[in-house]
Motif scaffolding. Structure first.
Motif, PDB file in Angstrom:
ATOM      1  N   LYS A  94      67.825  54.683  20.534  1.00  0.00           N
ATOM      2  CA  LYS A  94      67.697  56.114  20.267  1.00  0.00           C
ATOM      3  C   LYS A  94      68.027  56.909  21.520  1.00  0.00           C
ATOM      4  N   GLU A  95      68.778  57.981  21.340  1.00  0.00           N
ATOM      5  CA  GLU A  95      69.103  58.873  22.458  1.00  0.00           C
ATOM      6  C   GLU A  95      67.875  59.663  22.863  1.00  0.00           C
ATOM      7  N   PRO A  96      67.611  59.766  24.150  1.00  0.00           N
ATOM      8  CA  PRO A  96      66.475  60.572  24.599  1.00  0.00           C
ATOM      9  C   PRO A  96      66.652  62.039  24.189  1.00  0.00           C
ATOM     10  N   GLY A  97      65.565  62.658  23.747  1.00  0.00           N
ATOM     11  CA  GLY A  97      65.591  64.069  23.369  1.00  0.00           C
ATOM     12  C   GLY A  97      66.017  64.323  21.936  1.00  0.00           C
ATOM     13  N   LYS A  98      66.513  63.307  21.238  1.00  0.00           N
ATOM     14  CA  LYS A  98      66.905  63.463  19.835  1.00  0.00           C
ATOM     15  C   LYS A  98      65.766  63.023  18.937  1.00  0.00           C
ATOM     16  N   GLN A  99      65.616  63.714  17.812  1.00  0.00           N
ATOM     17  CA  GLN A  99      64.569  63.349  16.853  1.00  0.00           C
ATOM     18  C   GLN A  99      65.177  62.527  15.728  1.00  0.00           C
ATOM     19  N   TYR A 100      64.541  61.420  15.421  1.00  0.00           N
ATOM     20  CA  TYR A 100      65.019  60.526  14.367  1.00  0.00           C
ATOM     21  C   TYR A 100      63.957  60.423  13.277  1.00  0.00           C
ATOM     22  N   THR A 101      64.415  60.352  12.043  1.00  0.00           N
ATOM     23  CA  THR A 101      63.504  60.250  10.911  1.00  0.00           C
ATOM     24  C   THR A 101      63.913  59.073  10.031  1.00  0.00           C
ATOM     25  N   MET A 102      62.936  58.283   9.649  1.00  0.00           N
ATOM     26  CA  MET A 102      63.184  57.190   8.721  1.00  0.00           C
ATOM     27  C   MET A 102      62.576  57.563   7.376  1.00  0.00           C
ATOM     28  N   PHE A 103      63.337  57.401   6.321  1.00  0.00           N
ATOM     29  CA  PHE A 103      62.858  57.732   4.982  1.00  0.00           C
ATOM     30  C   PHE A 103      62.494  56.461   4.232  1.00  0.00           C
ATOM     31  N   GLN A 104      61.389  56.506   3.523  1.00  0.00           N
ATOM     32  CA  GLN A 104      60.950  55.392   2.684  1.00  0.00           C
ATOM     33  C   GLN A 104      61.558  55.556   1.289  1.00  0.00           C
ATOM     34  N   THR A 105      61.820  54.438   0.647  1.00  0.00           N
ATOM     35  CA  THR A 105      62.292  54.492  -0.726  1.00  0.00           C
ATOM     36  C   THR A 105      61.123  54.228  -1.666  1.00  0.00           C
ATOM     37  N   THR A 106      61.361  54.383  -2.962  1.00  0.00           N
ATOM     38  CA  THR A 106      60.328  54.149  -3.973  1.00  0.00           C
ATOM     39  C   THR A 106      60.881  53.217  -5.049  1.00  0.00           C
ATOM     40  N   PRO A 107      60.003  52.565  -5.808  1.00  0.00           N
ATOM     41  CA  PRO A 107      60.490  51.724  -6.905  1.00  0.00           C
ATOM     42  C   PRO A 107      61.340  52.523  -7.896  1.00  0.00           C
ATOM     43  N   LYS A 108      60.965  53.759  -8.155  1.00  0.00           N
ATOM     44  CA  LYS A 108      61.718  54.594  -9.100  1.00  0.00           C
ATOM     45  C   LYS A 108      63.149  54.827  -8.612  1.00  0.00           C
ATOM     46  N   LYS A 109      63.310  55.121  -7.324  1.00  0.00           N
ATOM     47  CA  LYS A 109      64.655  55.338  -6.769  1.00  0.00           C
ATOM     48  C   LYS A 109      65.489  54.064  -6.832  1.00  0.00           C
ATOM     49  N   LEU A 110      64.866  52.936  -6.525  1.00  0.00           N
ATOM     50  CA  LEU A 110      65.601  51.672  -6.570  1.00  0.00           C
ATOM     51  C   LEU A 110      66.009  51.317  -7.993  1.00  0.00           C
ATOM     52  N   LYS A 111      65.170  51.643  -8.947  1.00  0.00           N
ATOM     53  CA  LYS A 111      65.494  51.398 -10.354  1.00  0.00           C
ATOM     54  C   LYS A 111      66.734  52.200 -10.756  1.00  0.00           C
ATOM     55  N   VAL A 112      66.835  53.425 -10.278  1.00  0.00           N
ATOM     56  CA  VAL A 112      68.000  54.267 -10.571  1.00  0.00           C
ATOM     57  C   VAL A 112      69.256  53.654  -9.962  1.00  0.00           C
ATOM     58  N   VAL A 113      69.162  53.201  -8.715  1.00  0.00           N
ATOM     59  CA  VAL A 113      70.328  52.624  -8.032  1.00  0.00           C
ATOM     60  C   VAL A 113      70.785  51.345  -8.731  1.00  0.00           C
ATOM     61  N   ILE A 114      69.851  50.451  -9.012  1.00  0.00           N
ATOM     62  CA  ILE A 114      70.208  49.180  -9.676  1.00  0.00           C
ATOM     63  C   ILE A 114      70.786  49.464 -11.066  1.00  0.00           C
ATOM     64  N   GLY A 115      70.173  50.383 -11.799  1.00  0.00           N
ATOM     65  CA  GLY A 115      70.689  50.744 -13.127  1.00  0.00           C
ATOM     66  C   GLY A 115      72.096  51.300 -13.061  1.00  0.00           C
ATOM     67  N   ALA A 116      72.355  52.152 -12.077  1.00  0.00           N
ATOM     68  CA  ALA A 116      73.701  52.719 -11.916  1.00  0.00           C
ATOM     69  C   ALA A 116      74.718  51.634 -11.576  1.00  0.00           C
ATOM     70  N   LEU A 117      74.337  50.708 -10.696  1.00  0.00           N
ATOM     71  CA  LEU A 117      75.255  49.625 -10.339  1.00  0.00           C
ATOM     72  C   LEU A 117      75.582  48.752 -11.542  1.00  0.00           C
ATOM     73  N   ILE A 118      74.584  48.450 -12.347  1.00  0.00           N
ATOM     74  CA  ILE A 118      74.832  47.632 -13.548  1.00  0.00           C
ATOM     75  C   ILE A 118      75.700  48.414 -14.537  1.00  0.00           C
ATOM     76  N   PHE A 119      75.423  49.686 -14.702  1.00  0.00           N
ATOM     77  CA  PHE A 119      76.192  50.525 -15.632  1.00  0.00           C
ATOM     78  C   PHE A 119      77.669  50.592 -15.229  1.00  0.00           C
ATOM     79  N   MET A 120      77.920  50.687 -13.909  1.00  0.00           N
ATOM     80  CA  MET A 120      79.306  50.788 -13.433  1.00  0.00           C
ATOM     81  C   MET A 120      80.024  49.442 -13.471  1.00  0.00           C
ATOM     82  N   GLY A 121      79.262  48.374 -13.609  1.00  0.00           N
ATOM     83  CA  GLY A 121      79.871  47.050 -13.729  1.00  0.00           C
ATOM     84  C   GLY A 121      80.260  46.501 -12.422  1.00  0.00           C
TER      85      GLY A 121
END
Length: 76
Positions: A49-76
């Motif tokens: 990390k660069e000094p003086g810069k602010q970094y943020t990590m975002f957590q995912t949720t089961p609901k978001k992952l379900k959407v991603v996996i569903g979209a990937l399966i739908f797109m084939g």
């Protein structure tokens, strides 16, 4: 002669997410979420990390992952 899959009646007009839940249940997505967030935290902590810069990590949720996996399966 082939009749196709023998699904319960409520699946005959169901939403696609109901079909996905036949193969991947809520506990799968909860575990996937835990592992994904643990991996992201480990990589975030290892990140240079660069000094003086602010970094943020975002957590995912089961609901978001379900959407991603569903979209990937739908797109084939």
């Amino acid at each position: 002669h082939y009749q196709g899959p023998n699904l319960p009646f409520e699946f005959s007009h169901g939403e696609p997410i109901r079909y996905l839940s036949l193969f991947l249940d809520d506990s799968f997505f909860e575990r996937l979420c835990q592992n994904t967030n643990q991996y992201a935290k480990r990589k975030f902590d290892e990140m240079v990390k660069e000094p003086g810069k602010q970094y943020t990590m975002f957590q995912t949720t089961p609901k978001k992952l379900k959407v991603v996996i569903g979209a990937l399966i739908f797109m084939g």
